[in-house]
Design a protein around this motif. Structure first.
Motif, mmCIF file in Angstrom:
data_model
loop_
_atom_site.group_PDB
_atom_site.id
_atom_site.type_symbol
_atom_site.label_atom_id
_atom_site.label_comp_id
_atom_site.label_asym_id
_atom_site.label_seq_id
_atom_site.Cartn_x
_atom_site.Cartn_y
_atom_site.Cartn_z
ATOM 1 N N LEU A 1 0.849 -1.190 0.000
ATOM 2 C CA LEU A 1 0.000 0.000 0.000
ATOM 3 C C LEU A 1 0.884 1.238 0.000
ATOM 4 C CD1 LEU A 1 -2.634 -1.145 2.655
ATOM 5 C CD2 LEU A 1 -2.778 -1.330 0.162
ATOM 6 N N LEU B 1 -5.618 4.367 7.882
ATOM 7 C CA LEU B 1 -5.558 3.088 8.573
ATOM 8 C C LEU B 1 -5.069 3.308 9.994
ATOM 9 C CD1 LEU B 1 -3.771 0.889 5.856
ATOM 10 C CD2 LEU B 1 -6.214 1.397 6.073
ATOM 11 N N SER C 1 -3.944 -9.126 5.678
ATOM 12 C CA SER C 1 -3.592 -7.706 5.761
ATOM 13 C C SER C 1 -4.480 -6.865 4.856
ATOM 14 C CB SER C 1 -2.119 -7.496 5.381
ATOM 15 O OG SER C 1 -1.269 -8.090 6.319
ATOM 16 N N GLN C 2 -4.790 -7.399 3.676
ATOM 17 C CA GLN C 2 -5.684 -6.684 2.767
ATOM 18 C C GLN C 2 -7.087 -6.576 3.344
ATOM 19 O OE1 GLN C 2 -5.020 -8.973 -0.937
ATOM 20 N NE2 GLN C 2 -4.012 -7.162 -1.744
ATOM 21 N N ALA D 1 -6.997 -3.910 5.951
ATOM 22 C CA ALA D 1 -6.932 -2.583 5.346
ATOM 23 C C ALA D 1 -8.306 -2.131 4.867
ATOM 24 C CB ALA D 1 -5.930 -2.574 4.196
ATOM 25 N N TRP E 1 -4.314 -1.250 9.896
ATOM 26 C CA TRP E 1 -3.088 -1.878 9.429
ATOM 27 C C TRP E 1 -2.668 -2.916 10.469
ATOM 28 C CZ3 TRP E 1 -0.917 -3.468 5.451
ATOM 29 C CH2 TRP E 1 0.403 -3.905 5.443
#
Length: 400
Positions: A8, A26, A356-357, A360, A365
């Motif tokens: 990102l 985030l 993690s995506q 997000a 985060w």
């Protein structure tokens, strides 16, 4: 590189938040690998770095020195326990551990003792990614299995969590003590190895065994130092003083890279000699960097007022309450907290990139590792931001 999601793109940071180039914000649940303890862009640290930048951003720390480094060394000696008074600066945590290992080996050489070049470290432990530090990481649970045999093998064994494991370590030291330079451990929490907790009695056992078998004791407080476990240093809270301690991560409040290996008087005196060959010959290019030392001094200013203790206690309560429902999630085997650390452990390895995506997309985060989703937020994280973090973990764990 081929299979990982694209990173990102970050535009800026503020407080406990990362602002992306596309405008999304985030809440940072891991403080950029535990460094940004005071939050991002803290004005006191920023001013100290700007002031130092105007004077001298860097000079080599060989034949030259400067007040920010002297001041930082004095302050570290004052706040560390016992006679941990002799500070060796480097840039990264891994390098500070390598320096500590080098100190321990040369300690014996300088005292005329040959053959003490091995280390005892512990299952679940992690100490860095450079070649020597890889040898003292957990060979099974860590990420360095490809390099088995490249460097000399060390003794990686179970922590002395009870009488049986203490007896086993005692036997190892009795049998192999003549080749062992030091024991090394992450006190209270084995961080990157899975956020594994152990009580302070483990550290007291290690101190007793190190003294009994006349080996050095090294504490790797790169993760646990500077308030993360609820005490300024885990060794202070445990009442156990090592012979060498390594520091990094939150040392500068996450502003600049800096690390230190700090030795006690006994270790230092083995190097205090009229013989130049007794010197510790190690010289990282940016050791004692003035900008980083200025940031670290400013970070220590923020620790001095003690407000961080209340913040860590507040975060601990929020994480304990907020993560407790995850015990009911499918595949969860444990939920645990200590200081400003919250952990949800699963019975299987997680897909860090994919999760993690998902985090997000929920405005957080959070980057899982191995079998754990963990939170190590900045100490300035608000209650609402903590709720967002724990709520995101609920949803990703299948409870939301």
């Amino acid at each position: 590189m081929k299979t990982a999601p694209a990173p990102l793109a970050v535009a800026r940071t503020e407080g406990a938040r990362i602002i992306l180039e596309d405008g999304r914000e985030l809440v940072d649940g891991i403080a950029s690998w535990w460094t940004a303890c005071h939050g991002y862009n803290h004005p006191h640290i920023a001013r100290a770095v700007a002031d130092q930048l105007a004077r001298a951003p860097h000079v080599m720390f060989g034949g030259l020195a400067h007040e920010p480094a002297y001041r930082l060394a004095r302050r570290l000696a004052q706040i560390l326990p016992g006679d941990l008074d002799h500070v060796f600066f480097a840039e990264s945590g891994s390098v500070s551990v390598e320096i500590a290992m080098k100190m321990a080996i040369q300690f014996w050489i300088n005292r005329g003792v040959q053959g003490r070049s091995k280390f005892v470290s512990f299952l679940g432990g992690y100490h860095g990614d450079t070649l020597a530090t890889m040898t003292i990481c957990d060979p099974e649970e860590g990420m360095h299995g490809l390099f088995a045999g490249v460097m000399p093998a060390q003794h990686v064994t179970a922590l002395p969590v009870d009488e049986a494991s203490e007896a086993a370590l005692d036997a190892l030291l009795r049998e192999r003590g003549g080749e062992i330079a030091a024991l090394i451990v992450e006190p209270r929490v084995q961080g990157a190895g899975g956020m594994l907790l152990h009580d302070d009695e483990v550290l007291r056992r290690l101190r007793r065994l190190a003294d009994r078998h006349e080996v050095l004791l090294i504490f790797d407080e790169i993760f646990t130092g500077f308030g993360r476990t609820g005490d300024l240093f885990a060794c202070l809270g445990a009442g156990v003083t090592p012979d060498i301690i390594t520091l990094s991560k939150a040392l500068t409040g996450g502003a600049l890279p800096l690390s230190a290996a700090v030795a006690n008087r006994k270790v230092f005196e083995a190097f205090w000699s009229d013989d130049p060959g007794a010197a510790l010959m190690h010289g990282p290019t940016y050791m004692g960097n003035p900008l980083a030392c200025a940031a670290a001094n400013a970070s220590l200013d923020l620790f001095e007022d003690g407000a961080w203790r209340g913040e860590v206690a507040r975060i601990n309560t929020a994480l304990a309450q907020g993560l407790a429902p995850c015990r009911d999630a499918k595949g969860v085997v444990d939920v645990r907290t200590l200081g400003a650390i919250g952990v949800v452990e699963f019975d299987h390895v997680l897909d860090s990139g994919a999760l993690s995506q998902q985090f997000a997309a929920l405005g957080c985060w959070i980057r899982p590792m191995g079998r754990v989703i963990y939170l190590t937020p900045p100490f300035v994280t608000s209650d609402a931001e903590l709720d967002r973090l724990t709520g995101a973990v609920h949803k990703v764990a299948g409870l939301g």
